[in-house]
Design an enzyme around this catalytic site. Structure first.
Site, PDB file in Angstrom:
ATOM      1  N   ASP A 196       0.857  -1.199   0.000  1.00  0.00           N
ATOM      2  CA  ASP A 196       0.000   0.000   0.000  1.00  0.00           C
ATOM      3  C   ASP A 196       0.883   1.235   0.000  1.00  0.00           C
ATOM      4  O   ASP A 196       2.063   1.169   0.350  1.00  0.00           O
ATOM      5  CB  ASP A 196      -0.918   0.013   1.226  1.00  0.00           C
ATOM      6  CG  ASP A 196      -1.845   1.245   1.255  1.00  0.00           C
ATOM      7  OD1 ASP A 196      -2.388   1.600   0.196  1.00  0.00           O
ATOM      8  OD2 ASP A 196      -2.006   1.859   2.326  1.00  0.00           O
ATOM      9  N   SER A 197       0.279   2.353  -0.334  1.00  0.00           N
ATOM     10  CA  SER A 197       1.029   3.608  -0.305  1.00  0.00           C
ATOM     11  C   SER A 197       1.383   3.994   1.133  1.00  0.00           C
ATOM     12  O   SER A 197       2.313   4.755   1.348  1.00  0.00           O
ATOM     13  CB  SER A 197       0.203   4.720  -0.944  1.00  0.00           C
ATOM     14  OG  SER A 197      -0.979   4.922  -0.198  1.00  0.00           O
ATOM     15  N   TYR A 251      -0.393   8.593  -2.660  1.00  0.00           N
ATOM     16  CA  TYR A 251      -0.332   8.312  -4.097  1.00  0.00           C
ATOM     17  C   TYR A 251      -1.457   9.041  -4.850  1.00  0.00           C
ATOM     18  O   TYR A 251      -1.364   9.236  -6.055  1.00  0.00           O
ATOM     19  CB  TYR A 251      -0.521   6.813  -4.353  1.00  0.00           C
ATOM     20  CG  TYR A 251       0.729   5.971  -4.161  1.00  0.00           C
ATOM     21  CD1 TYR A 251       1.813   6.419  -3.412  1.00  0.00           C
ATOM     22  CD2 TYR A 251       0.802   4.703  -4.738  1.00  0.00           C
ATOM     23  CE1 TYR A 251       2.934   5.623  -3.237  1.00  0.00           C
ATOM     24  CE2 TYR A 251       1.923   3.911  -4.574  1.00  0.00           C
ATOM     25  CZ  TYR A 251       2.985   4.364  -3.824  1.00  0.00           C
ATOM     26  OH  TYR A 251       4.082   3.575  -3.665  1.00  0.00           O
ATOM     27  N   GLY A 252      -2.519   9.385  -4.106  1.00  0.00           N
ATOM     28  CA  GLY A 252      -3.747   9.873  -4.738  1.00  0.00           C
ATOM     29  C   GLY A 252      -3.589  11.132  -5.562  1.00  0.00           C
ATOM     30  O   GLY A 252      -4.444  11.449  -6.381  1.00  0.00           O
ATOM     31  N   CYS A 282      -4.275  -1.323  -2.201  1.00  0.00           N
ATOM     32  CA  CYS A 282      -4.375   0.117  -2.451  1.00  0.00           C
ATOM     33  C   CYS A 282      -5.224   0.296  -3.709  1.00  0.00           C
ATOM     34  O   CYS A 282      -4.894  -0.263  -4.765  1.00  0.00           O
ATOM     35  CB  CYS A 282      -2.968   0.683  -2.675  1.00  0.00           C
ATOM     36  SG  CYS A 282      -2.943   2.408  -3.168  1.00  0.00           S
ATOM     37  N   ASN A 283      -6.306   1.034  -3.586  1.00  0.00           N
ATOM     38  CA  ASN A 283      -7.176   1.231  -4.752  1.00  0.00           C
ATOM     39  C   ASN A 283      -6.488   2.035  -5.845  1.00  0.00           C
ATOM     40  O   ASN A 283      -6.664   1.767  -7.032  1.00  0.00           O
ATOM     41  CB  ASN A 283      -8.451   1.973  -4.328  1.00  0.00           C
ATOM     42  CG  ASN A 283      -9.342   1.103  -3.475  1.00  0.00           C
ATOM     43  OD1 ASN A 283     -10.180   0.381  -3.984  1.00  0.00           O
ATOM     44  ND2 ASN A 283      -9.147   1.148  -2.170  1.00  0.00           N
ATOM     45  N   CYS A 331     -10.937   3.639  -1.199  1.00  0.00           N
ATOM     46  CA  CYS A 331      -9.560   3.936  -0.792  1.00  0.00           C
ATOM     47  C   CYS A 331      -9.351   3.185   0.513  1.00  0.00           C
ATOM     48  O   CYS A 331     -10.198   3.272   1.425  1.00  0.00           O
ATOM     49  CB  CYS A 331      -9.376   5.438  -0.584  1.00  0.00           C
ATOM     50  SG  CYS A 331      -7.794   5.846   0.199  1.00  0.00           S
ATOM     51  N   HIS A 381      -7.657   3.670   2.945  1.00  0.00           N
ATOM     52  CA  HIS A 381      -7.584   4.482   4.167  1.00  0.00           C
ATOM     53  C   HIS A 381      -8.961   4.774   4.750  1.00  0.00           C
ATOM     54  O   HIS A 381      -9.086   5.034   5.940  1.00  0.00           O
ATOM     55  CB  HIS A 381      -6.896   5.826   3.874  1.00  0.00           C
ATOM     56  CG  HIS A 381      -5.412   5.723   3.682  1.00  0.00           C
ATOM     57  ND1 HIS A 381      -4.843   5.051   2.631  1.00  0.00           N
ATOM     58  CD2 HIS A 381      -4.382   6.197   4.427  1.00  0.00           C
ATOM     59  CE1 HIS A 381      -3.522   5.134   2.718  1.00  0.00           C
ATOM     60  NE2 HIS A 381      -3.210   5.824   3.800  1.00  0.00           N
TER      61      HIS A 381
HETATM   62  N1  DGL Z   1      -4.638   3.820   0.167  1.00  0.00           N
HETATM   63  C1  DGL Z   1      -4.659   4.137  -1.189  1.00  0.00           C
HETATM   64  C2  DGL Z   1      -5.960   3.844  -1.865  1.00  0.00           C
HETATM   65  O1  DGL Z   1      -6.576   2.915  -1.539  1.00  0.00           O
HETATM   66  C3  DGL Z   1      -4.067   5.412  -1.640  1.00  0.00           C
HETATM   67  C4  DGL Z   1      -4.061   6.535  -0.714  1.00  0.00           C
HETATM   68  C5  DGL Z   1      -3.018   7.529  -1.136  1.00  0.00           C
HETATM   69  O2  DGL Z   1      -1.853   7.244  -0.930  1.00  0.00           O
HETATM   70  O3  DGL Z   1      -3.403   8.577  -1.681  1.00  0.00           O
HETATM   71  O4  DGL Z   1      -6.380   4.506  -2.769  1.00  0.00           O
END
Ligand code: DGL
Length: 284
Positions: free
Chosen positions: A6-7, A38-39, A69-70, A200, A202
């Site tokens: 994951d990020s 990552y978003g 991670c999506n 996401c 998170h």
């Molecule tokens: N947790 C990640 C997701 O599911 C990305 C969150 C991020 O790093 O912006 O999209």
């Protein structure tokens, strides 16, 4: 060994569920906290960062890596599976977490021969995700392939992951969640949703904040539970990726290594707060 990438901290929601379902299975989790979020990165940046994380997990002995991670699943998965894996690691596999969600939501596995043409009355599904995930339209396209009768609305939630990763106060997070829920309902002129995807990893960490902002009784599709169900379906067909065959209930809980590209004490403290138990990350 199975790896999860994951990020940052969000993928722990998936790890937690996998760990409970496969207690005897050694797992490695890698959070790319140094680069997160990552978003808001560009697609080439996400692709390169995801490939580097997956390479690290392969180097540590993982045969199967789940992109927990999506954003990485939406932006990088297909390219890695098609353009990198077959030549670099033909024996290994990478799975994403987006298609299991879509299959659970639509109740349909998509197949080219029979893409599902039935015509049911419109149901509205809202996808809350990072800007990269909504921009990729991966959820929209995967749902439409299987169930074109759904109306899908998307809401990007920039800034939310950053607040979560920074351990921001609940009220600050609530204000932002309220704003995003309000934005999509106003823009789409909606009073309610038939289903909501927290797209996401998170966001399950702050599911109570989404519940408070959404109309009462809204169904939130649970990603950790669905990803585990899909893994439980996948692994018996691919026993080569399991260290322990069959039910692991007989064995003691296996070791789970937690790696971060960030600062281990800070990441451990934040993750421990979210999961309500002591968490020890080591430097990747
Ligand atoms: N947790 C990640 C997701 O599911 C990305 C969150 C991020 O790093 O912006 O999209």
């Amino acid at each position: 060994m199975i790896g999860l990438f994951d990020s940052g901290t969000g993928g722990l929601t998936i790890l937690d569920a996998v760990q409970k379902a496969l207690p005897g299975e050694p797992l490695i989790y890698l959070g790319d906290h140094a680069r997160a979020p990552y978003g808001s990165m560009s697609n080439p940046e996400i692709l390169a960062a995801t490939r580097s994380g997956v390479s690290r997990l392969f180097a540590d002995g993982c045969g199967l890596v789940i992109l927990a991670c999506n954003t990485a699943s939406a932006v990088a998965l297909r390219s890695l599976q098609e353009n990198w894996l077959p030549t670099a690691y033909p024996e290994r596999r990478i799975l994403g977490i987006l298609v299991p969600m879509v299959e659970a939501l639509t109740g349909l596995e998509w197949d080219r021969e029979n893409p599902g043409l039935s015509n049911q009355p419109g149901q509205t599904v809202a996808v809350f995700a990072t800007r990269c995930t909504t921009r990729s339209r991966a959820y929209v396209e995967e749902i439409e392939k299987r169930a074109p009768w759904f109306r899908i609305v998307q809401q990007a939630c920039p800034g939310l992951v950053r607040l979560i990763e920074a351990g921001a106060a609940g009220q600050d997070i609530q204000t932002l969640v309220d704003r995003y829920v309000g934005e999509v309902m106003t823009r789409e002129a909606l009073q309610a949703f038939d289903g909501v995807i927290l797209g996401c990893t998170h966001y399950p960490l702050i599911e109570d904040r989404f519940r408070a902002a959404l109309p009462a009784g809204t169904t939130i599709v649970s990603q950790p539970r669905i990803v585990v169900a899909s893994l439980e379906n996948y692994l018996p067909r691919h026993p080569e990726f399991r260290t322990h065959q069959g039910s692991a209930a007989a064995g003691a809980a296996a070791q789970v290594r937690l790696l971060t590209t960030g600062h281990p004490p800070a990441v451990s403290a934040l993750a421990g707060r979210f999961l309500g138990r002591q968490i020890e990350f080591e430097k990747a």
